[in-house]
Motif scaffolding. Sequence first.
Motif, mmCIF file in Angstrom:
data_model
loop_
_atom_site.group_PDB
_atom_site.id
_atom_site.type_symbol
_atom_site.label_atom_id
_atom_site.label_comp_id
_atom_site.label_asym_id
_atom_site.label_seq_id
_atom_site.Cartn_x
_atom_site.Cartn_y
_atom_site.Cartn_z
ATOM 1 N N ARG A 56 66.513 -13.420 9.960
ATOM 2 C CA ARG A 56 66.431 -13.741 11.379
ATOM 3 C C ARG A 56 66.524 -12.470 12.220
ATOM 4 O O ARG A 56 65.807 -12.315 13.206
ATOM 5 N N ARG A 57 67.397 -11.537 11.837
ATOM 6 C CA ARG A 57 67.520 -10.273 12.580
ATOM 7 C C ARG A 57 66.229 -9.456 12.449
ATOM 8 O O ARG A 57 65.732 -8.895 13.423
ATOM 9 N N THR A 58 65.715 -9.396 11.225
ATOM 10 C CA THR A 58 64.478 -8.633 10.985
ATOM 11 C C THR A 58 63.322 -9.197 11.795
ATOM 12 O O THR A 58 62.556 -8.459 12.419
ATOM 13 N N LEU A 59 63.211 -10.505 11.818
ATOM 14 C CA LEU A 59 62.108 -11.140 12.538
ATOM 15 C C LEU A 59 62.240 -10.929 14.046
ATOM 16 O O LEU A 59 61.239 -10.778 14.751
ATOM 17 N N GLY A 60 63.464 -10.919 14.554
ATOM 18 C CA GLY A 60 63.667 -10.646 15.975
ATOM 19 C C GLY A 60 63.195 -9.240 16.333
ATOM 20 O O GLY A 60 62.551 -9.029 17.369
ATOM 21 N N GLU A 61 63.510 -8.255 15.474
ATOM 22 C CA GLU A 61 63.069 -6.876 15.718
ATOM 23 C C GLU A 61 61.545 -6.768 15.634
ATOM 24 O O GLU A 61 60.917 -6.069 16.441
ATOM 25 N N GLU A 62 60.961 -7.460 14.658
ATOM 26 C CA GLU A 62 59.503 -7.424 14.509
ATOM 27 C C GLU A 62 58.818 -8.085 15.700
ATOM 28 O O GLU A 62 57.770 -7.631 16.163
ATOM 29 N N MET A 63 59.411 -9.147 16.224
ATOM 30 C CA MET A 63 58.858 -9.822 17.385
ATOM 31 C C MET A 63 58.864 -8.893 18.593
ATOM 32 O O MET A 63 57.898 -8.824 19.362
ATOM 33 N N GLN A 64 59.941 -8.137 18.770
ATOM 34 C CA GLN A 64 60.030 -7.206 19.876
ATOM 35 C C GLN A 64 58.947 -6.133 19.785
ATOM 36 O O GLN A 64 58.260 -5.827 20.763
ATOM 37 N N LEU A 65 58.734 -5.579 18.586
ATOM 38 C CA LEU A 65 57.715 -4.539 18.395
ATOM 39 C C LEU A 65 56.314 -5.095 18.645
ATOM 40 O O LEU A 65 55.488 -4.465 19.313
ATOM 41 N N ALA A 66 56.052 -6.281 18.093
ATOM 42 C CA ALA A 66 54.730 -6.887 18.260
ATOM 43 C C ALA A 66 54.457 -7.220 19.719
ATOM 44 O O ALA A 66 53.350 -7.031 20.225
ATOM 45 N N PHE A 67 55.477 -7.700 20.411
ATOM 46 C CA PHE A 67 55.334 -8.076 21.813
ATOM 47 C C PHE A 67 55.016 -6.853 22.673
ATOM 48 O O PHE A 67 54.089 -6.869 23.483
ATOM 49 N N GLU A 68 55.784 -5.780 22.501
ATOM 50 C CA GLU A 68 55.576 -4.576 23.306
ATOM 51 C C GLU A 68 54.215 -3.951 23.002
ATOM 52 O O GLU A 68 53.520 -3.486 23.908
ATOM 53 N N LYS A 69 53.852 -3.927 21.739
ATOM 54 C CA LYS A 69 52.560 -3.354 21.360
ATOM 55 C C LYS A 69 51.405 -4.135 21.975
ATOM 56 O O LYS A 69 50.447 -3.572 22.502
ATOM 57 N N ARG A 70 51.507 -5.459 21.905
ATOM 58 C CA ARG A 70 50.441 -6.305 22.449
ATOM 59 C C ARG A 70 50.360 -6.170 23.962
ATOM 60 O O ARG A 70 49.262 -6.111 24.538
ATOM 61 N N ARG A 71 51.508 -6.120 24.638
ATOM 62 C CA ARG A 71 51.516 -6.043 26.096
ATOM 63 C C ARG A 71 50.919 -4.720 26.571
ATOM 64 O O ARG A 71 50.145 -4.686 27.531
ATOM 65 N N LYS A 72 51.236 -3.620 25.884
ATOM 66 C CA LYS A 72 50.700 -2.323 26.277
ATOM 67 C C LYS A 72 49.198 -2.250 26.035
ATOM 68 O O LYS A 72 48.446 -1.698 26.833
ATOM 69 N N SER A 73 48.740 -2.808 24.909
ATOM 70 C CA SER A 73 47.314 -2.744 24.586
ATOM 71 C C SER A 73 46.483 -3.576 25.551
ATOM 72 O O SER A 73 45.326 -3.259 25.816
ATOM 73 N N LYS A 74 47.057 -4.642 26.099
ATOM 74 C CA LYS A 74 46.331 -5.515 27.029
ATOM 75 C C LYS A 74 46.620 -5.198 28.490
ATOM 76 O O LYS A 74 46.005 -5.780 29.377
ATOM 77 N N GLY A 75 47.563 -4.278 28.735
ATOM 78 C CA GLY A 75 47.863 -3.895 30.107
ATOM 79 C C GLY A 75 48.581 -4.981 30.891
ATOM 80 O O GLY A 75 48.438 -5.054 32.121
ATOM 81 N N TYR A 76 49.383 -5.822 30.225
ATOM 82 C CA TYR A 76 50.093 -6.900 30.914
ATOM 83 C C TYR A 76 51.309 -6.333 31.651
ATOM 84 O O TYR A 76 52.036 -5.493 31.128
ATOM 85 N N THR A 77 51.524 -6.799 32.871
ATOM 86 C CA THR A 77 52.752 -6.458 33.604
ATOM 87 C C THR A 77 53.721 -7.633 33.596
ATOM 88 O O THR A 77 54.875 -7.489 33.939
#
Length: 380
Positions: A56-77
């Motif tokens: 559960r801890r690992t998946l939470g960290e992976e979710m954070q990385l995936a979320f930030e990466k996706r938001r930056k690549s799409k330019g979401y504010t």
Amino acid sequence: MTSPEVSKRPLNGTCLIVVLPVVFRQEGFSWRLENPLDWDTLFGVSLKKGECDAIRRTLGEEMQLAFEKRRKSKGYTSEEGLLAAWETSVKIRSGMYWLRFCGETQWDEKGCVFRGQVQQISQFKWREKKLKTALELQKRENAIKTNFINYAVHEFKAPLATIFSSLEILNHYADRYEQEKGEVPYFSEHFRKIGKHLGIMNAFLEELVLLSSVRKNGPANSGETFFLGAFIRDLVRGLELPAMKNRNLALLLPDEDREVTLDKLLLEHILRNLISNAFKYSPGRQDPELALHIKDRSFTLFVRDYGVGIPEMEQKELFRIPYRASNAKAFTGTGMGLLIVGDFVERLGGKISFRSEEGKGTSFELEFPLEQPLFTRASK
């Protein structure tokens, strides 16, 4: 990597069919897995509480990385409506597992939440890795074969050139002997045979280099756009084949020309080879024919001769190995021509078929797309 233990409730041998809902909740700058997951169903094995907490801890960290990466690549504010998908590996006592997540961020009364699905894709990843390893091994083997062929050809070329040169000197003295004695020396026929077979060997080596170089480069990846009918007309007009012997090629082209995008050099080699064979194996017969039919998305070429034909029992060998039919022994050749033609047709995304009857001739049919799949209008 160790293989996972099989659950007592095997899911048809794979967990790819298992898709479970998953919810991640954002807390400050981090994420945590909010909903409980049926780990036994997802992994096919029973987990201890400590393992579940670590995952559960690992998946939470992976979710954070995936979320930030996706938001930056799409330019979401804003976090609202952001789609995300990622894969991650999880290691437990029974081995390494791969999971795939996909879903969308939303807002509710508690804040930002990610709702989606999770699927175990371990078997798919292992198969993918196995295929990649096999592909890399095949590439290395092909490179070794190509390098060996090039080395062997290079080693053969030098002695062949020496033999050719020596044969020219011998023929020169044979000519002088004929002029002085007024008769053809008995050894001139042997010189002629040597020259003939040297030419066959040299042609074989050149075709071998051509085939290996194209195979080394993989599928055709360089082409140009040109008018097909004009290309064929210019090709036929410039033909100077020894086997033609004052004969002509009957050419049938459609009234309306069309543009194609493909590797012109490969297509030219295919046609030259088939036309040359058509003349070579039909001496004294009706002129060979070349016809072009153009459809909406493809074109078809027909090359037909009225020559010796191919024995029915030997037709299955065409395009597979360097092969010469039993009734072609009287004609000069290496047996490599149709092997190269078949390979080049495949690289252009085409198909080739033939019909032949011994003593009546052979007809080849080739179908190609008007535009090779690797080429797009933007690349022209």
